[in-house]
Design a protein around this motif. Structure first.
Motif, PDB file in Angstrom:
ATOM      1  N   LEU A  73       0.837  -1.214   0.000  1.00 40.10           N
ATOM      2  CA  LEU A  73       0.000   0.000   0.000  1.00 40.10           C
ATOM      3  C   LEU A  73       0.861   1.250   0.000  1.00 40.10           C
ATOM      4  O   LEU A  73       0.550   2.226  -0.675  1.00 40.10           O
ATOM      5  CB  LEU A  73      -0.933   0.012   1.209  1.00 40.10           C
ATOM      6  N   ASP A  74       1.944   1.226   0.740  1.00 41.28           N
ATOM      7  CA  ASP A  74       2.840   2.377   0.760  1.00 41.28           C
ATOM      8  C   ASP A  74       3.474   2.587  -0.614  1.00 41.28           C
ATOM      9  O   ASP A  74       3.611   3.718  -1.072  1.00 41.28           O
ATOM     10  CB  ASP A  74       3.912   2.184   1.827  1.00 41.28           C
TER      11      ASP A  74
ATOM     12  N   LEU B 106      -4.633   4.262  13.032  1.00 44.15           N
ATOM     13  CA  LEU B 106      -4.746   4.146  11.578  1.00 44.15           C
ATOM     14  C   LEU B 106      -3.364   4.258  10.951  1.00 44.15           C
ATOM     15  O   LEU B 106      -2.557   5.095  11.353  1.00 44.15           O
ATOM     16  CB  LEU B 106      -5.646   5.240  11.010  1.00 44.15           C
ATOM     17  N   ILE B 107      -3.109   3.439   9.962  1.00 47.95           N
ATOM     18  CA  ILE B 107      -1.822   3.470   9.262  1.00 47.95           C
ATOM     19  C   ILE B 107      -1.929   4.342   8.019  1.00 47.95           C
ATOM     20  O   ILE B 107      -0.987   5.035   7.654  1.00 47.95           O
ATOM     21  CB  ILE B 107      -1.365   2.043   8.898  1.00 47.95           C
ATOM     22  N   PHE B 108      -3.095   4.316   7.363  1.00 47.49           N
ATOM     23  CA  PHE B 108      -3.295   5.084   6.137  1.00 47.49           C
ATOM     24  C   PHE B 108      -4.506   5.992   6.244  1.00 47.49           C
ATOM     25  O   PHE B 108      -5.517   5.620   6.837  1.00 47.49           O
ATOM     26  CB  PHE B 108      -3.478   4.148   4.932  1.00 47.49           C
TER      27      PHE B 108
ATOM     28  N   GLU C 188       3.520   6.513   9.071  1.00 46.94           N
ATOM     29  CA  GLU C 188       4.869   6.769   8.578  1.00 46.94           C
ATOM     30  C   GLU C 188       5.911   6.185   9.517  1.00 46.94           C
ATOM     31  O   GLU C 188       6.905   5.618   9.074  1.00 46.94           O
ATOM     32  CB  GLU C 188       5.092   8.270   8.406  1.00 46.94           C
ATOM     33  N   GLN C 189       5.668   6.297  10.821  1.00 44.44           N
ATOM     34  CA  GLN C 189       6.603   5.741  11.802  1.00 44.44           C
ATOM     35  C   GLN C 189       6.640   4.220  11.723  1.00 44.44           C
ATOM     36  O   GLN C 189       7.703   3.620  11.833  1.00 44.44           O
ATOM     37  CB  GLN C 189       6.219   6.199  13.211  1.00 44.44           C
ATOM     38  N   ILE C 190       5.491   3.607  11.536  1.00 43.57           N
ATOM     39  CA  ILE C 190       5.421   2.148  11.427  1.00 43.57           C
ATOM     40  C   ILE C 190       6.154   1.686  10.182  1.00 43.57           C
ATOM     41  O   ILE C 190       6.900   0.705  10.202  1.00 43.57           O
ATOM     42  CB  ILE C 190       3.955   1.677  11.405  1.00 43.57           C
ATOM     43  N   LEU C 191       5.954   2.390   9.070  1.00 41.10           N
ATOM     44  CA  LEU C 191       6.575   2.006   7.808  1.00 41.10           C
ATOM     45  C   LEU C 191       8.075   2.205   7.812  1.00 41.10           C
ATOM     46  O   LEU C 191       8.804   1.537   7.076  1.00 41.10           O
ATOM     47  CB  LEU C 191       5.923   2.766   6.650  1.00 41.10           C
TER      48      LEU C 191
END
Length: 67
Positions: free
Chosen positions: A12-13, A46-48, A62-65
Motif C-alpha cells: 500500500l505504501d 490508523l496506518i493510512f 509513517e513511523q510504522i513504515l
C-alpha cells in the motif's frame, strides 16, 4: 503483526491504491483491506488516511513504515 500484514502495508505504501496493492500481493482487495484494518485495530491506530487520493500514510503510519 504478521508477515503477510507487513507485506500488505508495504505494498500500500508503494502503490498508494488498494486494488493495485492487492493485485501485487495476489489477493483480493477486500482481503487486503480486512487484514490492514485488523492490524490497525490490533495496534490501535490508523496506518493510512483513506480520505486522501492517492492513499497516504498517517503520521503514525509513517513511523510504522520506517521500522
Amino acid at each position: 503483526m504478521t508477515i503477510q500484514q507487513l507485506e500488505y502495508i508495504l505494498a500500500l505504501d508503494n502503490y498508494r491504491h488498494f486494488v493495485t496493492a492487492a493485485e501485487h500481493c495476489h489477493v483480493t482487495q477486500p482481503t487486503l483491506t480486512m487484514q490492514v484494518q485488523k492490524l490497525e485495530e490490533e495496534i490501535g491506530t490508523l496506518i493510512f488516511d483513506r480520505k486522501k487520493h492517492p492513499l497516504t500514510p498517517t503520521p503514525a503510519g509513517e513511523q510504522i513504515l520506517l521500522k
